[in-house]
Each structure stands twice: as C-alpha cells, then as structure tokens.
Design a protein around this motif. Sequence first.
Motif, PDB file in Angstrom:
ATOM      1  N   VAL A   1       0.834  -1.208   0.000  1.00 13.99           N
ATOM      2  CA  VAL A   1       0.000   0.000   0.000  1.00 13.99           C
ATOM      3  C   VAL A   1       0.869   1.258   0.000  1.00 13.99           C
ATOM      4  O   VAL A   1       0.620   2.219  -0.740  1.00 13.99           O
ATOM      5  N   GLU A   2       1.911   1.262   0.818  1.00 14.10           N
ATOM      6  CA  GLU A   2       2.800   2.428   0.863  1.00 14.10           C
ATOM      7  C   GLU A   2       3.536   2.611  -0.462  1.00 14.10           C
ATOM      8  O   GLU A   2       3.692   3.745  -0.953  1.00 14.10           O
ATOM      9  N   ALA A   3       3.983   1.520  -1.044  1.00 12.63           N
ATOM     10  CA  ALA A   3       4.672   1.619  -2.333  1.00 12.63           C
ATOM     11  C   ALA A   3       3.733   2.130  -3.425  1.00 12.63           C
ATOM     12  O   ALA A   3       4.126   2.957  -4.275  1.00 12.63           O
ATOM     13  N   ALA A   4       2.487   1.658  -3.407  1.00 15.07           N
ATOM     14  CA  ALA A   4       1.522   2.131  -4.398  1.00 15.07           C
ATOM     15  C   ALA A   4       1.235   3.623  -4.221  1.00 15.07           C
ATOM     16  O   ALA A   4       1.064   4.355  -5.211  1.00 15.07           O
TER      17      ALA A   4
ATOM     18  N   PHE B   1       0.570  11.162   4.543  1.00 18.74           N
ATOM     19  CA  PHE B   1       0.670  10.885   5.979  1.00 18.74           C
ATOM     20  C   PHE B   1      -0.637  10.322   6.533  1.00 18.74           C
ATOM     21  O   PHE B   1      -0.652   9.331   7.278  1.00 18.74           O
ATOM     22  N   TRP B   2      -1.752  10.953   6.139  1.00 20.77           N
ATOM     23  CA  TRP B   2      -3.038  10.492   6.662  1.00 20.77           C
ATOM     24  C   TRP B   2      -3.396   9.100   6.143  1.00 20.77           C
ATOM     25  O   TRP B   2      -3.952   8.273   6.871  1.00 20.77           O
ATOM     26  N   MET B   3      -3.070   8.812   4.881  1.00 23.27           N
ATOM     27  CA  MET B   3      -3.388   7.492   4.332  1.00 23.27           C
ATOM     28  C   MET B   3      -2.528   6.403   4.942  1.00 23.27           C
ATOM     29  O   MET B   3      -2.963   5.247   5.053  1.00 23.27           O
ATOM     30  N   SER B   4      -1.315   6.738   5.367  1.00 26.51           N
ATOM     31  CA  SER B   4      -0.489   5.749   6.067  1.00 26.51           C
ATOM     32  C   SER B   4      -1.120   5.383   7.404  1.00 26.51           C
ATOM     33  O   SER B   4      -1.222   4.193   7.764  1.00 26.51           O
ATOM     34  N   LEU B   5      -1.554   6.399   8.147  1.00 27.26           N
ATOM     35  CA  LEU B   5      -2.258   6.115   9.401  1.00 27.26           C
ATOM     36  C   LEU B   5      -3.572   5.389   9.151  1.00 27.26           C
ATOM     37  O   LEU B   5      -3.972   4.506   9.920  1.00 27.26           O
ATOM     38  N   TRP B   6      -4.253   5.767   8.079  1.00 28.72           N
ATOM     39  CA  TRP B   6      -5.517   5.132   7.744  1.00 28.72           C
ATOM     40  C   TRP B   6      -5.326   3.644   7.432  1.00 28.72           C
ATOM     41  O   TRP B   6      -6.152   2.810   7.820  1.00 28.72           O
TER      42      TRP B   6
ATOM     43  N   VAL C   1      -2.262  -0.888  -9.697  1.00 31.85           N
ATOM     44  CA  VAL C   1      -2.881  -2.191  -9.444  1.00 31.85           C
ATOM     45  C   VAL C   1      -2.073  -3.310 -10.103  1.00 31.85           C
ATOM     46  O   VAL C   1      -1.861  -4.393  -9.508  1.00 31.85           O
ATOM     47  N   ILE C   2      -1.591  -3.078 -11.317  1.00 34.61           N
ATOM     48  CA  ILE C   2      -0.783  -4.100 -12.005  1.00 34.61           C
ATOM     49  C   ILE C   2       0.497  -4.384 -11.225  1.00 34.61           C
ATOM     50  O   ILE C   2       0.886  -5.554 -11.012  1.00 34.61           O
ATOM     51  N   VAL C   3       1.166  -3.323 -10.757  1.00 31.24           N
ATOM     52  CA  VAL C   3       2.419  -3.504 -10.011  1.00 31.24           C
ATOM     53  C   VAL C   3       2.166  -4.227  -8.693  1.00 31.24           C
ATOM     54  O   VAL C   3       2.880  -5.189  -8.333  1.00 31.24           O
TER      55      VAL C   3
ATOM     56  N   PHE D   1      -4.068 -12.075  -0.583  1.00 31.67           N
ATOM     57  CA  PHE D   1      -4.288 -10.629  -0.434  1.00 31.67           C
ATOM     58  C   PHE D   1      -4.427  -9.903  -1.777  1.00 31.67           C
ATOM     59  O   PHE D   1      -4.552  -8.681  -1.803  1.00 31.67           O
ATOM     60  N   ILE D   2      -4.414 -10.641  -2.880  1.00 31.83           N
ATOM     61  CA  ILE D   2      -4.391  -9.980  -4.190  1.00 31.83           C
ATOM     62  C   ILE D   2      -5.656  -9.167  -4.422  1.00 31.83           C
ATOM     63  O   ILE D   2      -5.604  -7.990  -4.811  1.00 31.83           O
ATOM     64  N   ALA D   3      -6.812  -9.753  -4.192  1.00 39.94           N
ATOM     65  CA  ALA D   3      -8.077  -9.051  -4.457  1.00 39.94           C
ATOM     66  C   ALA D   3      -8.229  -7.829  -3.542  1.00 39.94           C
ATOM     67  O   ALA D   3      -8.581  -6.728  -3.995  1.00 39.94           O
ATOM     68  N   THR D   4      -7.954  -8.026  -2.255  1.00 44.67           N
ATOM     69  CA  THR D   4      -8.098  -6.914  -1.311  1.00 44.67           C
ATOM     70  C   THR D   4      -7.128  -5.789  -1.619  1.00 44.67           C
ATOM     71  O   THR D   4      -7.495  -4.607  -1.628  1.00 44.67           O
ATOM     72  N   LEU D   5      -5.865  -6.154  -1.871  1.00 48.33           N
ATOM     73  CA  LEU D   5      -4.873  -5.129  -2.168  1.00 48.33           C
ATOM     74  C   LEU D   5      -5.145  -4.424  -3.500  1.00 48.33           C
ATOM     75  O   LEU D   5      -4.850  -3.238  -3.656  1.00 48.33           O
ATOM     76  N   SER D   6      -5.705  -5.139  -4.461  1.00 49.23           N
ATOM     77  CA  SER D   6      -6.024  -4.511  -5.748  1.00 49.23           C
ATOM     78  C   SER D   6      -7.078  -3.421  -5.579  1.00 49.23           C
ATOM     79  O   SER D   6      -6.932  -2.302  -6.095  1.00 49.23           O
ATOM     80  N   LEU D   7      -8.138  -3.740  -4.849  1.00 48.43           N
ATOM     81  CA  LEU D   7      -9.178  -2.738  -4.607  1.00 48.43           C
ATOM     82  C   LEU D   7      -8.647  -1.566  -3.791  1.00 48.43           C
ATOM     83  O   LEU D   7      -8.912  -0.394  -4.114  1.00 48.43           O
ATOM     84  N   LEU D   8      -7.907  -1.873  -2.740  1.00 47.02           N
ATOM     85  CA  LEU D   8      -7.383  -0.812  -1.882  1.00 47.02           C
ATOM     86  C   LEU D   8      -6.375   0.063  -2.628  1.00 47.02           C
ATOM     87  O   LEU D   8      -6.367   1.294  -2.482  1.00 47.02           O
ATOM     88  N   THR D   9      -5.536  -0.563  -3.445  1.00 45.07           N
ATOM     89  CA  THR D   9      -4.547   0.195  -4.217  1.00 45.07           C
ATOM     90  C   THR D   9      -5.221   1.108  -5.229  1.00 45.07           C
ATOM     91  O   THR D   9      -4.831   2.281  -5.396  1.00 45.07           O
ATOM     92  N   PHE D  10      -6.229   0.594  -5.914  1.00 42.96           N
ATOM     93  CA  PHE D  10      -6.942   1.417  -6.898  1.00 42.96           C
ATOM     94  C   PHE D  10      -7.605   2.614  -6.204  1.00 42.96           C
ATOM     95  O   PHE D  10      -7.549   3.754  -6.706  1.00 42.96           O
ATOM     96  N   PHE D  11      -8.208   2.371  -5.061  1.00 42.81           N
ATOM     97  CA  PHE D  11      -8.915   3.437  -4.338  1.00 42.81           C
ATOM     98  C   PHE D  11      -7.947   4.521  -3.854  1.00 42.81           C
ATOM     99  O   PHE D  11      -8.151   5.718  -4.102  1.00 42.81           O
ATOM    100  N   ILE D  12      -6.882   4.116  -3.189  1.00 41.30           N
ATOM    101  CA  ILE D  12      -5.937   5.092  -2.636  1.00 41.30           C
ATOM    102  C   ILE D  12      -5.188   5.828  -3.743  1.00 41.30           C
ATOM    103  O   ILE D  12      -4.998   7.058  -3.685  1.00 41.30           O
ATOM    104  N   SER D  13      -4.767   5.098  -4.766  1.00 40.61           N
ATOM    105  CA  SER D  13      -4.022   5.748  -5.861  1.00 40.61           C
ATOM    106  C   SER D  13      -4.882   6.771  -6.578  1.00 40.61           C
ATOM    107  O   SER D  13      -4.421   7.879  -6.908  1.00 40.61           O
ATOM    108  N   TYR D  14      -6.143   6.437  -6.827  1.00 39.24           N
ATOM    109  CA  TYR D  14      -7.013   7.398  -7.506  1.00 39.24           C
ATOM    110  C   TYR D  14      -7.235   8.651  -6.655  1.00 39.24           C
ATOM    111  O   TYR D  14      -7.240   9.772  -7.175  1.00 39.24           O
TER     112      TYR D  14
END
Length: 527
Positions: free
Chosen positions: A203-206, A313-318, A492-494, A506-519
Amino acid sequence: MIFLQTVQHLYTSNFKFFAWLMKMGVIEGAAAEQVREQNAKEEDEQGTMDFEEEKVMMTDHNHTNNDHNKEFQASKFQTLNPTNPLRIAINNATRVASLSPQQQPLSTPSIPQVCSLFLNSAVMVFECFVPFLMVIWKQQPVTLNSRRYTNKISLFIFLLHMLIAIAMVAFLVFKGVEGLIRPSSDSKRRKQTRLVKYFLPQVEAASVLSIVLALTWQTAIRKWPKFMIHFTLWCSFFMSLSAGILILCFQKPPTDGVGVSLVAFSIGNGLYACWVQNRIKFCSKILTLSLQPVSKFHDLNQPTFYMLGAALFWMSLWTLAVIGALNFCFPPLVIIALVLSLAWVSEVMRNVVNISVSRVVALYYLRGMQSSTRFGFLRALTRNLGSACLGSLFVPAIEAARVVARFLNLLEGEDEFLFCCARCCLRVMESIFRYGNGWAYVQIAAYGKGFVAASQDTWSHFKRLEMEPIVDSDITTSICFHSGVSIASICVIVVSAWTSQLYQNFIATLSLLTFFISYLLVSTMFY
C-alpha cells in the motif's frame, strides 16, 4: 436630478433652521434681523409666484402637450428663491433678467452663522443621502476581498467529523499494535504479522508510485496537451483492461470478481473514448488557453505539494487503522466508515487546492495582478473551507448521477417507458445540478460566495449566455478522471504482480485498496 433637488432642499432649509434658532434665542441682533427680512421676502415672492402659476395653469388648455410641459417647468422655475444655487446655475446658462437690487443676496454672515449653516448643511446631507446609501449598500456587487466565512454549518460538521476520525484512527492503530505485541492467541499473532509484512508495504509503495506518476503526468499535459488527451483516453482503456485480465489469471473467486469489474469498466472507458473523439480538438484548445498563465506563477504547485504530503501521511495512518479494525468489533462496518471518511477528506483536500489555484488565476484575469499562491492557500483553508467541505460532499454524487442520466437519455430508443424514465431522470438531475456543480469553486475563490449561491450564479451565467452546449461539450473533467484511472490501474498491475509472489490471498483486497488510494492521491493533483 436627485442631487439638484437635494441642493435646493438644503438651501431653503437653512433659513428655516435659522428661524428656529432665533426663536430659541440662539441668534440675535443683526443675524436675526437678516433672517426676518429674508423670510418676509420669501413670503412676498411666494404670493406673487403663486398668482403667476395660476395664470399659467389657466392658459394651459390652449396649448399642445409640449407647450404644457414647458409652461409647467417655467412655473416651477419661477418659484425658486432668487438666491437659490439652482436658479443661479440656470441663469448663468440662459438669458434671464438680472436680479434687482432688492433681490441681491444677503451680506456675508458672521462666523457663528457660518458654523451653524455648515452644521445644518451637514445634517441635511446626511438625512437626504443615507436612504440612497442604504440602497446602494444592499445592491453593491460582491468584492474580491470578502472576509466572511462561507457555509459555516458544513465547516462545523467537517471539523467535528475530523475530530471523530482522528480519535477513531488513533484507537484502531493502538488496537493493531496491541494485536501485534500482545496477541490473545498465536493465530491472531500470525495474522497480524502477515498483514504488516504482506499488506502494508504494498500500500505504501503504491501511494508513492501514484504520486510520482501523477507529477510526471501533469508535467506532460502542460507541455503536450493535445497528445496527452488522446493518450489519456486510450491509456485508461488499455491499463484498466490489462489490470482486469491480470487479476483474472489468478483464478480465485475474489480475484475473478475484481477482474470482471475492471474488464467491464475498461469496456466503458473504450466506448467513451470513441464517443468523444469529435470533442478532443475543443478540449485541447481549452487546455492550451487555460495553461497560459501557469508560467507566470512559479509557486502554483505549492498547495498541491502540501496537500499531497498531508494525504500521504493520513493514508499511512488510515492503512494502519484498517489493519487494527480487524481486531475490533464489526470489522466490515468500521472499514466502510473509514472508507467514506477517507473519500470525503481526500475530496476536501482536492477542492482546497482547486480554490487556491482558482484564486490566484482569478486575480490575474480580473485585476491583472500576480498574487502569492500562499495567501490563496491560507484563504482556502480558512474562509472558504466550509464551501469546499459542502461541495466535496455532494458534487461527486451529483456529477456521477448526471452522467448516468445523460447516458440513459442516449439509450432511449423506441421503448416509450425507457424514454420517459430517461427524460425524467435527466430533468431531475439538471434541476439539482443548478444548486451544486464543480464550476462553483471559481466564484467561491474569487468572490467568497457560499457553495449553493456560487453554483446558482454560475449556472445562471451559463444559461443567460447560452453556454450550456459548450459546457456539456467540455471533457477536461473527464480527462482528469481518466488520468486518475490510468495511474491507479498501473499501480494495481504492479501491486498484484508483487503480491502474487508473496501471499496470493491478499491480491483481491490489495487490488481494490490500491486502486482506491491511488485514484484519491492522483485526484488531488488533477483538479
């Protein structure tokens, strides 16, 4: 005309004021005698002028309407006092008989009389002009230096929400750390260890990758706007399609659902890219013209950098709070509440940047001045924050519903029921759109208006100038949206490829979370 009547009224009232002072014993001697003589002269002249006016009115029926107006104006003019400034001004410009020695103005008054006359004149000016000043004050245009706080109720609700969110995030972070340090069982300890080891780093890398790509993307759009419009539309289609196909390749029920959703979304992006091909030229012209003043402001990106740092910073705590929510009661409900809170906070950050930049550019076009972006940023964080909070709460939903209604209107076809539903939805959304739209932030930044008032004024301007078709043809907002989708799909691809080598559950969960946070992070830059 109002000014001349006021001057006449001031002059004639001075002698009434002196007569009142004489009765009260304030003015005595020569000044009182002058007042008595002047009042006697006015009474004699008034009687003579009344007779002349009656004579004029009796002969009025023998003339035409134009002659009637002239005689009436002449009678009015003759009722003026010979020493009246209005008559003196008119006599200087017209051929009239000179004043007789008996009608000459009075001699120069004494100093007490001058003081009294000055005070009386000041009072009369105040009494005559205060009503006009009140009307002007009520109708005065909104200035560019408004200091009032807008939408205070929305500001209070947002600040209260932030206090609750900070308390909840702190508590959930504590629960996550407690579950890692002092677990109630070995299974929970292993679960927490997997989350920290295989969930948090991705998540942090994304987040960092999305910020880097967003900065690069924004720079490219400024340099090559026309090329980047084509590239963004089709990159959104190909990247979301690639991400969906990659996730489908893992052949698990959670990943299948996420993959199918991304593939369907990519098909919609491709159809939209084909539909707006005839609008790309118009959009490129708008972007080119809107980016012209950017080179004059070297600190224009400072609000964006501040908000990106705060968001990271806030998303890391989140993210830590999401991990801690798994050790708390009702994890799904808590995570949904955290997602909604993060969406609102991110949208507020985005609109704060939007208002800050709009303030600087508005002052440049309206006043020709190059103001500091820092002052616009501070103004957006204080006086205009309430409007940003209210708009962030409703504008995304209103604009999304309006897009759906317009899409249904295109699919009306021969089905009469579908035609009626599409028309009804479109009319409803158009009426709602007048009270909340994304263009209101420009007037909020420039004039300090409330969100609803700014939306109404902006849309009324569009309707009055018949600019609604032009506004509907603009796709710059869609370009910003597809830029966020493209970068989020790349992230999401990375993350999916990385997680597949570590822990595939964790692929499905991380894909959704990564797409949401990155957007959300990208949307902070593309305002």
